[in-house]
Write a protein that holds these residues in place. Structure first.
Motif, PDB file in Angstrom:
ATOM      1  N   MET A 158       0.834  -1.205   0.000  1.00  0.00           N
ATOM      2  CA  MET A 158       0.000   0.000   0.000  1.00  0.00           C
ATOM      3  C   MET A 158       0.866   1.251   0.000  1.00  0.00           C
ATOM      4  N   PHE A 159       0.366   2.287  -0.582  1.00  0.00           N
ATOM      5  CA  PHE A 159       0.936   3.613  -0.350  1.00  0.00           C
ATOM      6  C   PHE A 159      -0.213   4.614  -0.400  1.00  0.00           C
ATOM      7  N   CYS A 160      -0.374   5.345   0.700  1.00  0.00           N
ATOM      8  CA  CYS A 160      -1.457   6.335   0.740  1.00  0.00           C
ATOM      9  C   CYS A 160      -0.935   7.575   1.446  1.00  0.00           C
ATOM     10  N   TYR A 161      -1.143   8.729   0.825  1.00  0.00           N
ATOM     11  CA  TYR A 161      -0.738   9.988   1.479  1.00  0.00           C
ATOM     12  C   TYR A 161      -1.826  11.046   1.329  1.00  0.00           C
ATOM     13  N   GLN A 162      -3.079  10.577   1.333  1.00  0.00           N
ATOM     14  CA  GLN A 162      -4.157  11.508   1.009  1.00  0.00           C
ATOM     15  C   GLN A 162      -4.627  12.372   2.179  1.00  0.00           C
ATOM     16  N   CYS A 163      -4.251  12.018   3.411  1.00  0.00           N
ATOM     17  CA  CYS A 163      -4.761  12.831   4.522  1.00  0.00           C
ATOM     18  C   CYS A 163      -3.636  13.457   5.332  1.00  0.00           C
ATOM     19  N   GLN A 164      -4.013  14.288   6.280  1.00  0.00           N
ATOM     20  CA  GLN A 164      -3.022  15.046   7.062  1.00  0.00           C
ATOM     21  C   GLN A 164      -2.213  14.140   7.983  1.00  0.00           C
ATOM     22  N   GLU A 165      -2.755  12.952   8.292  1.00  0.00           N
ATOM     23  CA  GLU A 165      -2.049  12.084   9.225  1.00  0.00           C
ATOM     24  C   GLU A 165      -1.139  11.075   8.519  1.00  0.00           C
ATOM     25  N   ALA A 166      -0.859  11.288   7.259  1.00  0.00           N
ATOM     26  CA  ALA A 166       0.029  10.387   6.506  1.00  0.00           C
ATOM     27  C   ALA A 166       1.284  10.100   7.335  1.00  0.00           C
TER      28      ALA A 166
ATOM     29  N   VAL B 243       0.580   0.174   7.195  1.00  0.00           N
ATOM     30  CA  VAL B 243      -0.842   0.190   7.555  1.00  0.00           C
ATOM     31  C   VAL B 243      -1.194   1.659   7.762  1.00  0.00           C
ATOM     32  N   GLY B 244      -2.449   2.014   7.547  1.00  0.00           N
ATOM     33  CA  GLY B 244      -2.819   3.420   7.702  1.00  0.00           C
ATOM     34  C   GLY B 244      -2.815   3.861   9.161  1.00  0.00           C
ATOM     35  N   ILE B 245      -2.379   5.091   9.412  1.00  0.00           N
ATOM     36  CA  ILE B 245      -2.523   5.667  10.749  1.00  0.00           C
ATOM     37  C   ILE B 245      -4.028   5.686  11.097  1.00  0.00           C
ATOM     38  N   CYS B 246      -4.853   5.797  10.071  1.00  0.00           N
ATOM     39  CA  CYS B 246      -6.314   5.807  10.257  1.00  0.00           C
ATOM     40  C   CYS B 246      -6.857   4.417  10.570  1.00  0.00           C
TER      41      CYS B 246
ATOM     42  N   GLY C  99       3.716   9.345   3.985  1.00  0.00           N
ATOM     43  CA  GLY C  99       2.724   8.413   3.438  1.00  0.00           C
ATOM     44  C   GLY C  99       2.678   7.139   4.258  1.00  0.00           C
ATOM     45  N   CYS C 100       1.527   6.493   4.277  1.00  0.00           N
ATOM     46  CA  CYS C 100       1.378   5.226   5.013  1.00  0.00           C
ATOM     47  C   CYS C 100       1.714   4.099   4.047  1.00  0.00           C
ATOM     48  N   ASN C 101       2.684   3.264   4.405  1.00  0.00           N
ATOM     49  CA  ASN C 101       3.036   2.182   3.485  1.00  0.00           C
ATOM     50  C   ASN C 101       3.035   0.798   4.141  1.00  0.00           C
TER      51      ASN C 101
HETATM   52 FE1  SF4 Z   1      -4.146   7.288   3.873  1.00  0.00          FE
HETATM   53 FE2  SF4 Z   1      -5.190   6.566   6.250  1.00  0.00          FE
HETATM   54 FE3  SF4 Z   1      -2.572   7.104   5.978  1.00  0.00          FE
HETATM   55 FE4  SF4 Z   1      -4.388   9.045   5.831  1.00  0.00          FE
HETATM   56  S1  SF4 Z   1      -3.904   7.805   7.621  1.00  0.00           S
HETATM   57  S2  SF4 Z   1      -2.636   8.805   4.511  1.00  0.00           S
HETATM   58  S3  SF4 Z   1      -6.063   8.004   4.730  1.00  0.00           S
HETATM   59  S4  SF4 Z   1      -3.723   5.407   5.031  1.00  0.00           S
END
Ligand code: SF4
Ligand code: FS2
Length: 567
Positions: A1-9, A18-21, A14-16
């Protein structure tokens, strides 16, 4: 996974893992594939010259798919697999309409896709379509394999990636707002057409940074239209928000807590709970529902319970009753006991929680939630008193003379737009401190869940005008823009930036991105964004935003107040 769409990345990059969310890697990958599929649909619509006004169900499903991938909206892999399959079926049927081949029997596509009218084949070669429009997957495993190559990092150039994602995140927020309007029966073909245009553009390797910057600003222009559509949908159905004291204590009845942003869902819940002895409380972003005249007629609409989304783990424990999520922000529940009390609907979802679907007429059956509420204790009181809100555009216009006099007399020196999101990050204490330390001759204009950082502070009023004016949900940032435009007109100014208004916005997820792009489109300069700048802005893209629009971050509350007050 790679996600950096939110402020808590994670780590600000970026989360790579597991998501911080709390988003799991497979969920993130399925979300990437869903977005890719929707891009493929857009590619077909644009290259095939299809008109959004003919695309009925496709339009609706595209909005919902984008909304499902917003931070904290949906954590349910099964829901994503189902949605990917649905979008692939719609995509393949659309493709069959536009590629060269034998003509289909009359009415075939109309029936297949729920189209408004039969659209003739355009006869384009299938080879002209992007992979997103043609790839084939069957099982979840195949989806995950495909997803690995089509996520954010598939775009190698970091500036192009940054601009593409900025547009996509803006579109997610935009889709959320358009989806709420749709739930109230309001939609617009140009809103859909822009989704296709913009998403298709993110697949086009021929577009460089300049074209993508222009498209980013166009996304802001359409963001204003989407917020206007939703504002019209909300106010034409439920009336204009008005000044309201909202109870934050509890009553004795068993109760349901409703969270998220969807007013149509709230209306159905209030109708179904009426006379049952079950009260309804709002949580987080649903608080502003109390400001609408139409909801005041429900005796069981008891008040607001708790604070912003990220406090839900403890607040759902003490609420005792069932919780209905209509949208984000869901925090993965820590115990099965709480999870079993959580229901989802619309674009939201969580594995193990009951999801309530609408029937063909849009009706949702909430009887299981009501039945559960009756078996559970009433909420435990965590605070008492009231908070005030309801300062959306019409209410503020009604007070315009008073506000203008206060500005002219110097009683109000400056307005601070502090709209946006709240979040868990420790650094967000800044916003409480900032609000507390602001000079007493300033007024905060807010919208979104950011308000919970200061809406219970004793900040007082200026000649009867509260020092925190809450317009409503994040989408009601539209009201704040209208208020600014009205003040510009009243003070006969040539430029919105000549107003005594400073922008210190807190962001978290993608609805804040579309609000930001909308403000940029309206010409607002020098917006400060915190608690950290988006991880998805590459250094070069951030530089463009700083140099062109004066976008800045935040420092300490003391330094920033000095800077904003021009001291
Ligand atoms: Fe993506 Fe969740 Fe990480 Fe935000 S916290 S960047 S939504 S995976
Ligand atoms: Fe707050 Fe979460 Fe409103 Fe955002 S409840 S961060 O969704 O859209 O805001």
């Amino acid at each position: 996974m790679f996600c950096y769409q939110c402020q808590e990345a994670s780590k600000g990059t970026g989360c790579n893992v597991v998501g911080i969310c709390g988003k799991q890697p497979e969920t993130a990958n399925l979300q990437d594939l869903l977005i890719y599929t929707v891009k493929g649909v857009s590619d077909i619509v644009v290259k095939g010259g299809l008109d959004a006004k003919d695309l009925g169900e496709v339009n609706h499903e595209v909005l919902k798919s984008l909304f499902m991938t917003i931070t904290n909206a949906n954590f349910d892999d099964a829901a994503f697999v189902k949605d990917i399959n649905k979008m692939i079926t719609l995509r393949d049927n659309l493709r069959a309409m536009v590629v060269a081949g034998p003509p289909a029997e009359a009415g075939f596509f109309k029936k297949l896709l729920g189209l408004a009218k039969e659209t003739p084949s355009k006869g384009i070669p299938v080879s002209s379509l992007h992979d997103a429009a043609v790839f084939v997957v069957g099982s979840k495993e195949e989806m995950l394999t495909k997803a690995a190559g089509v996520g954010v990092l598939a775009t190698e150039n970091e500036d192009i990636r940054s601009l593409r994602e900025l547009i996509i995140y803006g579109l997610k927020g935009y889709a959320a707002y358009a989806h709420h309007a749709l739930n109230l029966g309001k939609e617009s073909d140009e809103i859909y057409a822009f989704v296709y245009e913009a998403l298709a553009a993110t697949l086009n390797d021929g577009l460089g940074a300049d074209e993508l910057v222009a498209l980013t600003l166009k996304t802001g222009e359409y963001g204003v239209k989407a917020m206007a559509l939703l504002d019209g949908a909300n106010t034409s159905k439920y009336g204009n928000p008005e000044i309201t004291q909202v109870n934050i204590g509890v009553k004795k009845n068993p109760a349901i807590l409703i969270s998220g942003h969807d007013l149509a869902d709230l209306e159905q819940l209030l109708e179904q709970t009426k006379g049952t002895g079950v009260d309804v409380y709002t949580h987080s972003e649903m608080l502003p529902a109390h400001y609408y005249p139409a909801f005041k007629k429900y005796d069981n609409f008891a008040g607001n319970y708790g604070n912003a989304w990220w406090k839900q783990l403890e607040e759902f424990e003490s609420f005792n009753g069932p919780v209905l999520f209509t949208t984000n922000c869901i925090v993965p529940p820590k115990s099965d006991k709480v999870r079993d009390r959580i229901f989802t609907t619309g674009a939201s979802g969580f594995p193990g929680c009951t999801h309530i679907e609408a029937d063909a007429n849009g009706k949702k059956d909430f009887s299981a939630i009501i039945a559960m509420a009756k078996t559970l204790p009433s909420p435990t009181e965590i605070e008492t008193g009231t908070i005030v809100g309801g300062f959306a555009h019409e209410q503020v216009f009604a007070l315009a003379d008073k506000v203008v006099d206060a500005v002219k007399s110097g009683a109000i020196k400056k307005f601070f737009v502090m709209a946006g999101c709240d979040g868990r990050m420790k650094g967000r204490d800044y916003y409480t401190e900032f609000a507390e330390k602001l000079p007493k001759d300033t007024v905060i204009l807010t919208a979104g869940c950011a308000k919970y950082r200061y809406n219970k502070l004793p900040l007082g009023d200026i000649g009867g005008i509260p020092r925190v004016l809450d317009a409503g949900q994040c989408n009601d940032s539209y009201s704040l823009a209208l208020i600014a435009l009205k003040l510009k007109e009243v003070f006969e100014l040539g430029d919105i930036n000549e107003l005594p208004i400073a922008y210190n916005i807190a962001w978290y997820e993608q609805k804040a991105v579309i609000v930001l792009l909308a403000l940029l489109h309206l010409g607002v300069k020098n917006i400060h964004l915190g608690p950290t700048l988006p991880a998805f802005l590459s250094p070069n893209v951030a530089k463009v935003l700083v140099e062109t629009f004066g976008i800045g971050g935040i420092g300490t509350a003391d330094e920033d107040i000095k800077m904003f007050m021009g001291a």
